[in-house]
Design a protein around this motif. Structure first.
Motif, PDB file in Angstrom:
ATOM      1  N   GLU A 144      -4.926  10.307  -7.517  1.00  0.00           N
ATOM      2  CA  GLU A 144      -5.571   9.749  -6.323  1.00  0.00           C
ATOM      3  C   GLU A 144      -4.647   8.700  -5.720  1.00  0.00           C
ATOM      4  N   LYS A 145      -4.809   8.452  -4.428  1.00  0.00           N
ATOM      5  CA  LYS A 145      -3.940   7.481  -3.765  1.00  0.00           C
ATOM      6  C   LYS A 145      -4.578   6.929  -2.504  1.00  0.00           C
ATOM      7  N   CYS A 146      -3.949   5.902  -1.968  1.00  0.00           N
ATOM      8  CA  CYS A 146      -4.319   5.310  -0.674  1.00  0.00           C
ATOM      9  C   CYS A 146      -4.416   6.393   0.388  1.00  0.00           C
ATOM     10  N   ILE A 176      -0.557  10.821   7.676  1.00  0.00           N
ATOM     11  CA  ILE A 176      -1.144  10.243   6.451  1.00  0.00           C
ATOM     12  C   ILE A 176      -0.969  11.243   5.301  1.00  0.00           C
ATOM     13  N   VAL A 177      -0.575  10.728   4.126  1.00  0.00           N
ATOM     14  CA  VAL A 177      -0.276  11.588   2.970  1.00  0.00           C
ATOM     15  C   VAL A 177      -1.489  11.594   2.029  1.00  0.00           C
ATOM     16  N   LEU A 178      -1.981  12.784   1.715  1.00  0.00           N
ATOM     17  CA  LEU A 178      -3.201  12.909   0.904  1.00  0.00           C
ATOM     18  C   LEU A 178      -2.995  13.867  -0.269  1.00  0.00           C
ATOM     19  N   GLY A 221      15.238   6.472   0.132  1.00  0.00           N
ATOM     20  CA  GLY A 221      15.391   7.675   0.965  1.00  0.00           C
ATOM     21  C   GLY A 221      14.097   8.318   1.444  1.00  0.00           C
ATOM     22  N   LEU A 222      12.963   7.626   1.348  1.00  0.00           N
ATOM     23  CA  LEU A 222      11.686   8.263   1.684  1.00  0.00           C
ATOM     24  C   LEU A 222      11.271   8.055   3.139  1.00  0.00           C
ATOM     25  N   GLU A 223      11.966   7.197   3.854  1.00  0.00           N
ATOM     26  CA  GLU A 223      11.557   6.757   5.199  1.00  0.00           C
ATOM     27  C   GLU A 223      10.104   6.245   5.152  1.00  0.00           C
ATOM     28  N   ILE A 228       0.876  -1.171   0.000  1.00  0.00           N
ATOM     29  CA  ILE A 228       0.000   0.000   0.000  1.00  0.00           C
ATOM     30  C   ILE A 228       0.916   1.225   0.000  1.00  0.00           C
ATOM     31  N   CYS A 229       0.350   2.421   0.008  1.00  0.00           N
ATOM     32  CA  CYS A 229       1.171   3.624   0.166  1.00  0.00           C
ATOM     33  C   CYS A 229       1.877   3.549   1.516  1.00  0.00           C
ATOM     34  N   ASN A 230       3.108   4.000   1.568  1.00  0.00           N
ATOM     35  CA  ASN A 230       3.925   3.915   2.783  1.00  0.00           C
ATOM     36  C   ASN A 230       3.802   5.136   3.691  1.00  0.00           C
ATOM     37  N   HIS A 231       3.017   6.115   3.289  1.00  0.00           N
ATOM     38  CA  HIS A 231       2.831   7.336   4.084  1.00  0.00           C
ATOM     39  C   HIS A 231       4.176   7.814   4.655  1.00  0.00           C
ATOM     40  N   CYS A 232       5.090   7.996   3.708  1.00  0.00           N
ATOM     41  CA  CYS A 232       6.503   8.256   3.981  1.00  0.00           C
ATOM     42  C   CYS A 232       6.728   9.555   4.779  1.00  0.00           C
ATOM     43  N   THR A 233       7.825   9.594   5.524  1.00  0.00           N
ATOM     44  CA  THR A 233       8.236  10.846   6.188  1.00  0.00           C
ATOM     45  C   THR A 233       8.659  11.871   5.131  1.00  0.00           C
ATOM     46  N   TYR A 234       9.335  11.374   4.090  1.00  0.00           N
ATOM     47  CA  TYR A 234       9.806  12.254   3.008  1.00  0.00           C
ATOM     48  C   TYR A 234       9.177  11.795   1.690  1.00  0.00           C
ATOM     49  N   PRO A 235       7.883  12.076   1.509  1.00  0.00           N
ATOM     50  CA  PRO A 235       7.199  11.535   0.324  1.00  0.00           C
ATOM     51  C   PRO A 235       7.757  12.145  -0.962  1.00  0.00           C
ATOM     52  N   ALA A 236       8.078  11.275  -1.904  1.00  0.00           N
ATOM     53  CA  ALA A 236       8.553  11.768  -3.200  1.00  0.00           C
ATOM     54  C   ALA A 236       7.388  12.357  -3.986  1.00  0.00           C
ATOM     55  N   CYS A 237       6.195  11.839  -3.767  1.00  0.00           N
ATOM     56  CA  CYS A 237       5.007  12.371  -4.453  1.00  0.00           C
ATOM     57  C   CYS A 237       4.813  13.831  -4.064  1.00  0.00           C
ATOM     58  N   LEU A 238       4.970  14.097  -2.771  1.00  0.00           N
ATOM     59  CA  LEU A 238       4.769  15.456  -2.241  1.00  0.00           C
ATOM     60  C   LEU A 238       5.871  16.396  -2.743  1.00  0.00           C
ATOM     61  N   GLY A 278       7.193  10.554  -9.609  1.00  0.00           N
ATOM     62  CA  GLY A 278       8.112  10.661  -8.482  1.00  0.00           C
ATOM     63  C   GLY A 278       8.036   9.499  -7.507  1.00  0.00           C
ATOM     64  N   CYS A 279       6.838   8.969  -7.229  1.00  0.00           N
ATOM     65  CA  CYS A 279       6.723   7.920  -6.214  1.00  0.00           C
ATOM     66  C   CYS A 279       7.425   6.658  -6.692  1.00  0.00           C
ATOM     67  N   PRO A 280       8.472   6.203  -6.004  1.00  0.00           N
ATOM     68  CA  PRO A 280       9.187   5.012  -6.473  1.00  0.00           C
ATOM     69  C   PRO A 280       8.368   3.738  -6.297  1.00  0.00           C
ATOM     70  N   TYR A 281       7.368   3.795  -5.406  1.00  0.00           N
ATOM     71  CA  TYR A 281       6.527   2.612  -5.154  1.00  0.00           C
ATOM     72  C   TYR A 281       5.307   2.603  -6.082  1.00  0.00           C
ATOM     73  N   LYS A 282       5.164   3.680  -6.855  1.00  0.00           N
ATOM     74  CA  LYS A 282       4.048   3.854  -7.807  1.00  0.00           C
ATOM     75  C   LYS A 282       2.700   3.673  -7.123  1.00  0.00           C
ATOM     76  N   LYS A 283       2.537   4.406  -6.035  1.00  0.00           N
ATOM     77  CA  LYS A 283       1.299   4.314  -5.271  1.00  0.00           C
ATOM     78  C   LYS A 283       0.428   5.566  -5.391  1.00  0.00           C
ATOM     79  N   VAL A 284       0.703   6.374  -6.411  1.00  0.00           N
ATOM     80  CA  VAL A 284      -0.243   7.426  -6.788  1.00  0.00           C
ATOM     81  C   VAL A 284      -0.725   7.084  -8.183  1.00  0.00           C
ATOM     82  N   PHE A 285      -2.034   7.283  -8.423  1.00  0.00           N
ATOM     83  CA  PHE A 285      -2.642   6.883  -9.695  1.00  0.00           C
ATOM     84  C   PHE A 285      -3.384   8.082 -10.286  1.00  0.00           C
TER      85      PHE A 285
HETATM   86  S1  SF4 Z   1       2.484   7.836  -2.744  1.00  0.00           S
HETATM   87 FE1  SF4 Z   1       4.576   6.998  -2.783  1.00  0.00          FE
HETATM   88  S2  SF4 Z   1       5.940   8.673  -2.187  1.00  0.00           S
HETATM   89 FE2  SF4 Z   1       3.839   9.299  -1.681  1.00  0.00          FE
HETATM   90  S3  SF4 Z   1       3.652   8.746   0.505  1.00  0.00           S
HETATM   91 FE3  SF4 Z   1       2.859   7.000  -0.705  1.00  0.00          FE
HETATM   92  S4  SF4 Z   1       4.600   5.593  -1.018  1.00  0.00           S
HETATM   93 FE4  SF4 Z   1       5.427   7.587  -0.283  1.00  0.00          FE
END
Ligand code: SF4
Ligand code: SF4
Length: 375
Positions: A211-213, A178-180, A272-274, A152-162, A195-202
């Protein structure tokens, strides 16, 4: 670029925005050894959040078979190749993160999947690494292997999406991390998808927004675990809150698994996203593969997990996975029972470390019945 501390890579790194941690951080632990790829999580999420128009291809939760499975296609190997050498010196990452490796004029090293990359979400399912020769039989360690990786989305400390969003449409909630995506601000540039390396934004082509988790935040706000957690047949998931290492609490389940016993590890920490979904690595997989996915502590994590039978606190905590729909913020073991409670200390669930086993006699003399067909 600001300098920020990333404890998962053991050093400071560059990030587009200054370090700003939420008051508490949503996190999860997934035990890969228990996942059976039933996809109940995938469907629980799909029917709850992405059954609308333009969302047909979206899987905010997916489960892929490693080593060959991936969704979207090759999301991980493409970036691993782009990033180049990823050496660790002990627990310190000596390579470049995706922020440090960003090309001139860009904030993140990324790439954009094409429509075709989303077309076959179960590519590689149950394909094992290596060859199964004629006459082969099961032996340990496994010569041929695969395992299931739920994501699922990792709700990263350093989101690449953001970081990648040029309009500042993506935000991290201060109350839970939570990242929205702000649907009102988003203009569909899709820099977050790149940007998201996990490809969790669509990207939703009908609404023209990304949109995302959302970590089922309406449930989290009620103290209830997300849909993909409570519907997990394998009971592989535990949701909760993670502290930074220096603030780790012995009675916090996520802290205990990640910081104290160190059996749960982030996925691709070298990016590097934590990220805050932590995985108990599969025990039957070559060490080098686990190390690439979960970092330099993977072998120690496997060892500690295999020792759980001699470690009653850890064994007890593992029994709490899938035991209640509520978020377990605290735990303690009392003898042969493990107790999960909320932040106020109110008991949510009690689970015995060992389930009692009852063996019924094959023949019931009182009722004169034979209970099995092989007495
Ligand atoms: S969409 Fe990707 S970069 Fe953004 S918080 Fe989720 S896992 Fe991290
Ligand atoms: S529901 Fe649980 S066991 Fe089933 S595929 Fe999802 S994570 Fe794995």
């Amino acid at each position: 670029m600001a300098r920020v501390n990333n404890w998962q890579i053991g050093r400071e790194m560059s990030y587009w925005y200054p370090e700003s941690r939420p008051r508490r951080q949503f996190a999860a632990v997934f035990d890969t050894n228990k996942c059976i790829a039933c996809q109940s999580c995938t469907l629980a999420c799909k029917t709850t959040w992405t059954s609308g128009k333009g969302q047909e291809y979206m899987l905010w939760n997916n489960v892929e078979t490693k080593p060959y499975g991936s969704y979207p296609l090759a999301y991980d190997v493409k970036l691993l190749e782009l990033l180049g050498s990823q050496e660790w010196e002990g627990d310190t990452y000596a390579g470049r993160t995706i922020f440090e490796a960003a090309p001139a004029g860009e904030r993140v090293l990324g790439w954009g999947p094409e429509e075709q990359d989303y077309a076959y979400p179960n590519t590689g399912e149950d394909d094992c690494a290596g060859q199964v020769d004629h006459g082969a039989r099961m032996a340990l360690p496994h010569m041929s292997w695969f395992f299931y990786l739920a994501r699922i989305c990792n709700h990263c400390t350093y989101p690449a999406c953001l970081a990648a969003c040029p309009r500042g449409s993506i935000y991290k909630r201060p109350e839970d991390g939570i990242v929205l995506v702000d649907q009102g601000r988003c203009r569909g540039y899709q820099e977050c998808v790149r940007g998201c390396p996990y490809k969790k934004v669509f990207y939703n082509p009908l609404t023209g927004t990304s949109e995302k988790c959302i970590a089922c935040y309406p449930k989290i706000e009620q103290g209830v675990q997300p849909q993909c957690f409570v519907n997990c047949i394998g009971k592989i998931r535990l949701a909760g809150w993670i502290s930074t290492p220096e603030k780790a609490r012995l009675d916090n389940p996520i802290d205990y698994l990640v910081h104290i016993r160190k059996i749960a590890l982030p996925l691709f920490p070298q990016f590097g996203l934590e990220p805050h979904v932590y995985y108990i690595p599969p025990v039957h997989v070559p060490e080098a593969f686990n190390r690439q996915l979960f970092g330099p502590r993977a072998a120690q994590a496997v060892k500690a997990y295999l020792n759980a039978k001699n470690d009653p606190d850890l064994a007890g905590l593992l029994c709490l996975f899938g035991s209640t729909e509520m978020v377990v913020a605290r735990f303690k073991r009392q003898g042969e029972t493990v107790i999960g409670s909320d932040e106020s200390g109110a008991t949510l669930v009690q689970v015995p470390l060992k389930e009692p086993v009852f063996i019924r006699p094959a023949i019931d003399p009182r009722l004169q019945v034979i209970r099995t067909n092989c007495p």
